[in-house]
Design a protein around this motif. Sequence first.
Motif, PDB file in Angstrom:
ATOM      1  N   SER A 214       0.391  -0.927  -0.480  1.00 41.93           N
ATOM      2  CA  SER A 214       0.241  -0.420   0.128  1.00 41.93           C
ATOM      3  C   SER A 214       1.039   1.176   0.307  1.00 41.93           C
ATOM      4  O   SER A 214       1.916   1.227   0.136  1.00 41.93           O
ATOM      5  CB  SER A 214      -0.888  -0.137   1.165  1.00 41.93           C
ATOM      6  N   ASP A 215       0.372   2.242  -0.705  1.00 40.56           N
ATOM      7  CA  ASP A 215       1.163   3.416  -0.654  1.00 40.56           C
ATOM      8  C   ASP A 215       0.812   4.186   0.522  1.00 40.56           C
ATOM      9  O   ASP A 215       0.068   4.160   1.357  1.00 40.56           O
ATOM     10  CB  ASP A 215       0.900   4.253  -1.895  1.00 40.56           C
ATOM     11  N   GLY A 216       1.355   6.191  -0.119  1.00 39.11           N
ATOM     12  CA  GLY A 216       1.699   6.927   1.146  1.00 39.11           C
ATOM     13  C   GLY A 216       0.340   6.443   2.107  1.00 39.11           C
ATOM     14  O   GLY A 216      -0.578   7.361   2.478  1.00 39.11           O
ATOM     15  N   ASN A 217      -0.739   6.725   0.907  1.00 37.07           N
ATOM     16  CA  ASN A 217      -2.679   7.044   1.356  1.00 37.07           C
ATOM     17  C   ASN A 217      -3.209   5.976   1.837  1.00 37.07           C
ATOM     18  O   ASN A 217      -4.559   5.509   1.686  1.00 37.07           O
ATOM     19  CB  ASN A 217      -2.892   7.797  -0.500  1.00 37.07           C
ATOM     20  N   GLY A 218      -2.358   4.517   2.209  1.00 36.99           N
ATOM     21  CA  GLY A 218      -3.055   3.289   2.548  1.00 36.99           C
ATOM     22  C   GLY A 218      -3.427   2.591   1.341  1.00 36.99           C
ATOM     23  O   GLY A 218      -4.557   1.712   1.323  1.00 36.99           O
ATOM     24  N   ILE A 219      -2.935   2.723  -0.217  1.00 40.12           N
ATOM     25  CA  ILE A 219      -4.071   2.493  -1.370  1.00 40.12           C
ATOM     26  C   ILE A 219      -3.015   1.598  -2.057  1.00 40.12           C
ATOM     27  O   ILE A 219      -1.980   2.006  -2.229  1.00 40.12           O
ATOM     28  CB  ILE A 219      -4.160   3.503  -1.578  1.00 40.12           C
ATOM     29  N   ILE A 220      -3.978   0.314  -1.853  1.00 38.19           N
ATOM     30  CA  ILE A 220      -2.929  -1.026  -3.098  1.00 38.19           C
ATOM     31  C   ILE A 220      -3.920  -0.746  -4.361  1.00 38.19           C
ATOM     32  O   ILE A 220      -5.059  -0.902  -4.798  1.00 38.19           O
ATOM     33  CB  ILE A 220      -3.070  -2.412  -3.254  1.00 38.19           C
ATOM     34  N   SER A 221      -3.274  -0.188  -5.335  1.00 38.83           N
ATOM     35  CA  SER A 221      -3.518  -0.394  -6.983  1.00 38.83           C
ATOM     36  C   SER A 221      -2.958  -2.032  -8.071  1.00 38.83           C
ATOM     37  O   SER A 221      -1.739  -0.987  -8.006  1.00 38.83           O
ATOM     38  CB  SER A 221      -3.977   1.298  -7.395  1.00 38.83           C
ATOM     39  N   GLN A 222      -3.535  -2.820  -8.225  1.00 37.72           N
ATOM     40  CA  GLN A 222      -3.242  -3.389  -8.935  1.00 37.72           C
ATOM     41  C   GLN A 222      -3.552  -4.298 -10.138  1.00 37.72           C
ATOM     42  O   GLN A 222      -4.487  -4.915  -9.881  1.00 37.72           O
ATOM     43  CB  GLN A 222      -2.077  -4.473  -7.973  1.00 37.72           C
ATOM     44  N   ALA A 223      -2.626  -4.774 -11.229  1.00 33.18           N
ATOM     45  CA  ALA A 223      -3.391  -5.250 -12.687  1.00 33.18           C
ATOM     46  C   ALA A 223      -3.217  -6.718 -12.287  1.00 33.18           C
ATOM     47  O   ALA A 223      -2.131  -7.116 -12.091  1.00 33.18           O
ATOM     48  CB  ALA A 223      -3.363  -4.615 -13.646  1.00 33.18           C
ATOM     49  N   ILE A 224      -4.171  -7.396 -12.091  1.00 33.56           N
ATOM     50  CA  ILE A 224      -4.203  -8.763 -12.063  1.00 33.56           C
ATOM     51  C   ILE A 224      -4.523  -9.747 -13.342  1.00 33.56           C
ATOM     52  O   ILE A 224      -5.241  -9.372 -13.792  1.00 33.56           O
ATOM     53  CB  ILE A 224      -4.985  -9.347 -10.939  1.00 33.56           C
ATOM     54  N   ASP A 225      -4.085 -10.668 -13.604  1.00 36.54           N
ATOM     55  CA  ASP A 225      -3.882 -11.519 -14.913  1.00 36.54           C
ATOM     56  C   ASP A 225      -4.658 -12.727 -14.779  1.00 36.54           C
ATOM     57  O   ASP A 225      -4.511 -13.932 -13.665  1.00 36.54           O
ATOM     58  CB  ASP A 225      -3.227 -11.615 -15.819  1.00 36.54           C
ATOM     59  N   LEU A 226      -6.447 -12.602 -14.820  1.00 37.13           N
ATOM     60  CA  LEU A 226      -7.204 -13.965 -14.504  1.00 37.13           C
ATOM     61  C   LEU A 226      -7.188 -14.984 -15.531  1.00 37.13           C
ATOM     62  O   LEU A 226      -7.572 -16.210 -14.792  1.00 37.13           O
ATOM     63  CB  LEU A 226      -8.595 -13.290 -13.875  1.00 37.13           C
ATOM     64  N   GLY A 227      -6.339 -14.732 -16.214  1.00 38.21           N
ATOM     65  CA  GLY A 227      -5.743 -16.438 -17.676  1.00 38.21           C
ATOM     66  C   GLY A 227      -7.666 -16.446 -18.142  1.00 38.21           C
ATOM     67  O   GLY A 227      -8.890 -15.416 -18.340  1.00 38.21           O
ATOM     68  N   GLN A 228      -7.616 -17.220 -19.210  1.00 35.14           N
ATOM     69  CA  GLN A 228      -8.875 -17.622 -20.084  1.00 35.14           C
ATOM     70  C   GLN A 228      -9.557 -18.269 -19.059  1.00 35.14           C
ATOM     71  O   GLN A 228      -9.820 -19.371 -19.031  1.00 35.14           O
ATOM     72  CB  GLN A 228      -8.417 -18.284 -20.571  1.00 35.14           C
ATOM     73  N   LEU A 229     -10.572 -17.186 -18.572  1.00 34.44           N
ATOM     74  CA  LEU A 229     -11.729 -18.013 -17.968  1.00 34.44           C
ATOM     75  C   LEU A 229     -12.976 -18.871 -18.248  1.00 34.44           C
ATOM     76  O   LEU A 229     -13.518 -19.730 -17.320  1.00 34.44           O
ATOM     77  CB  LEU A 229     -12.021 -17.069 -16.885  1.00 34.44           C
ATOM     78  N   GLY A 230     -12.775 -18.655 -19.740  1.00 32.05           N
ATOM     79  CA  GLY A 230     -14.651 -19.247 -20.214  1.00 32.05           C
ATOM     80  C   GLY A 230     -15.821 -18.695 -19.336  1.00 32.05           C
ATOM     81  O   GLY A 230     -16.853 -19.030 -19.650  1.00 32.05           O
ATOM     82  N   VAL A 231     -16.214 -17.639 -18.728  1.00 30.30           N
ATOM     83  CA  VAL A 231     -16.716 -16.756 -18.145  1.00 30.30           C
ATOM     84  C   VAL A 231     -17.320 -15.998 -19.388  1.00 30.30           C
ATOM     85  O   VAL A 231     -16.556 -15.536 -20.645  1.00 30.30           O
ATOM     86  CB  VAL A 231     -16.517 -16.374 -17.083  1.00 30.30           C
ATOM     87  N   THR A 232     -18.439 -15.570 -19.457  1.00 28.64           N
ATOM     88  CA  THR A 232     -19.704 -14.609 -20.288  1.00 28.64           C
ATOM     89  C   THR A 232     -19.490 -12.842 -19.853  1.00 28.64           C
ATOM     90  O   THR A 232     -19.450 -13.073 -18.099  1.00 28.64           O
ATOM     91  CB  THR A 232     -20.861 -15.565 -20.630  1.00 28.64           C
ATOM     92  N   ASP A 233     -20.261 -12.308 -20.526  1.00 24.77           N
ATOM     93  CA  ASP A 233     -20.337 -11.240 -20.156  1.00 24.77           C
ATOM     94  C   ASP A 233     -21.113 -10.607 -19.150  1.00 24.77           C
ATOM     95  O   ASP A 233     -22.278 -11.175 -19.533  1.00 24.77           O
ATOM     96  CB  ASP A 233     -20.701 -10.148 -21.895  1.00 24.77           C
ATOM     97  N   GLY A 234     -20.864 -10.273 -18.222  1.00 26.90           N
ATOM     98  CA  GLY A 234     -22.082  -9.840 -16.569  1.00 26.90           C
ATOM     99  C   GLY A 234     -22.040 -11.248 -16.032  1.00 26.90           C
ATOM    100  O   GLY A 234     -22.746 -10.504 -14.861  1.00 26.90           O
ATOM    101  N   THR A 235     -20.768 -11.737 -15.837  1.00 27.35           N
ATOM    102  CA  THR A 235     -20.592 -12.722 -15.042  1.00 27.35           C
ATOM    103  C   THR A 235     -20.100 -11.892 -13.503  1.00 27.35           C
ATOM    104  O   THR A 235     -19.572 -10.619 -14.019  1.00 27.35           O
ATOM    105  CB  THR A 235     -19.725 -13.535 -15.239  1.00 27.35           C
ATOM    106  N   VAL A 236     -21.105 -12.556 -12.843  1.00 23.29           N
ATOM    107  CA  VAL A 236     -20.300 -11.031 -11.348  1.00 23.29           C
ATOM    108  C   VAL A 236     -19.590 -12.633 -10.108  1.00 23.29           C
ATOM    109  O   VAL A 236     -20.083 -13.642  -9.999  1.00 23.29           O
ATOM    110  CB  VAL A 236     -21.580 -10.220 -10.214  1.00 23.29           C
TER     111      VAL A 236
END
Length: 414
Positions: free
Chosen positions: A170-192
């Motif tokens: 976390s940075d000086g504001n206590g924030i972590i902002s990090q991009a993650i590669d989730l892979g090829q998941l086979g999920v569809t548009d709108g999945t939560v």
Amino acid sequence: MAQDPTTKSPTPQPELSRRATADAKVLLRRPSFLSRRGTAILDFLSSLMGHKNPLVHPADPRKNTIWLLDNTAYQSQSDSTGQGSAARSWKAEYVACIFETNGREDVGKVVATIADLIGLDGEVGPDGKALRERIEQRVQPFINQVSPARTIELDIPVNGTEQRHHLGDSDGNGIISQAIDLGQLGVTDGTVIRPQARGFTEPTTVMETRFAAPEGWMVISDIDDTIKRTMTREPTGILRTTFAEEPVAIAGMPEVYQRIQRSLDPTWFYLSASPYNLYPFLHQFVHQHYSPGTIVLRDYSWMDIGGLIKSFTEKTQEYKVDRMEKIRSWFPQRRVLCIGDSTQSDPEAYAQMYERYADWIQAIAIRKVTDVEHMEEKNKPERFERAFENVPRAVWTVFENAEELDSVIARLGL
């Protein structure tokens, strides 16, 4: 959320009216409540040392409070292999805010100051206690000490399996902002899905990731005075609507947004200049009245009440253009409807983005705010003509009543 703006400085905006400026000067003379002390200074300095910092350590459920912010997963355009979107990896930017639990004890002082500024003198009837408790609850995230140099483990459940990812520091504001590669998941548009911080059980440590396909519609909507009454032209109004009042949706906007959802089935981004400390408050409001989506807020905390006012009004065009550039990098093929209001620089920010990406932004709708004082200059037709000088007249509209957006929705739906 943690990126520094890289766009050029916006055209200077008109100053606040003399009355509002006088109010702001009073606020700016108030003492700073959040000066860092003791070990907090050491934590802050340690955040500047990078990943080799020996003081970096995992967030502790006994000592830290964590917020995980909802996000939207996208498919990187650079991952195309000629087999279509199904062969692309899903990626998402994960944002966590980390605080010291019970790190500050002076909430009463802040509540008293805010109550004084908005005219509460203790004689507020039977609801006085509840009102002050509401102020205390909303101001608490602003006075909690942030926790730099912390890490967390994130559990991400997808298709019956669980990914684990390391987030930090976390940075000086206590924030972590990090991009993650989730892979090829086979999920569809709108999945939560609902990722969670490992070892933490509070509701704020569970988030929602929504998957959005590369193509389709997107709405980028402002919050303050576009869908929620905030009174961003009046410093005392900001304090009153942010801390003391129950949030009020702009008349007709929830219904219009429902019609947009039915007609366009868009991905939603709520882009606000509010500080990230308001995330729980705004998250609850959006989920109560509007379609869920990703809420994008400023990634710094205010150090006094004057700083809070500045966060709503200072360099908003530069900030919003920067965040929209990031959103476009995720979804360059989506068609975008931008909705904002006349109190700050939404017209100028949206126009600037249209001039860069005319094939991306399909329509711009600006609510002319008439229920806030000192809006005469902001609402002049010449202001909108100047802002949209290089935008075709068919693309932008200015409206006062929410129902006026139905014609825009109908046109886009076709």
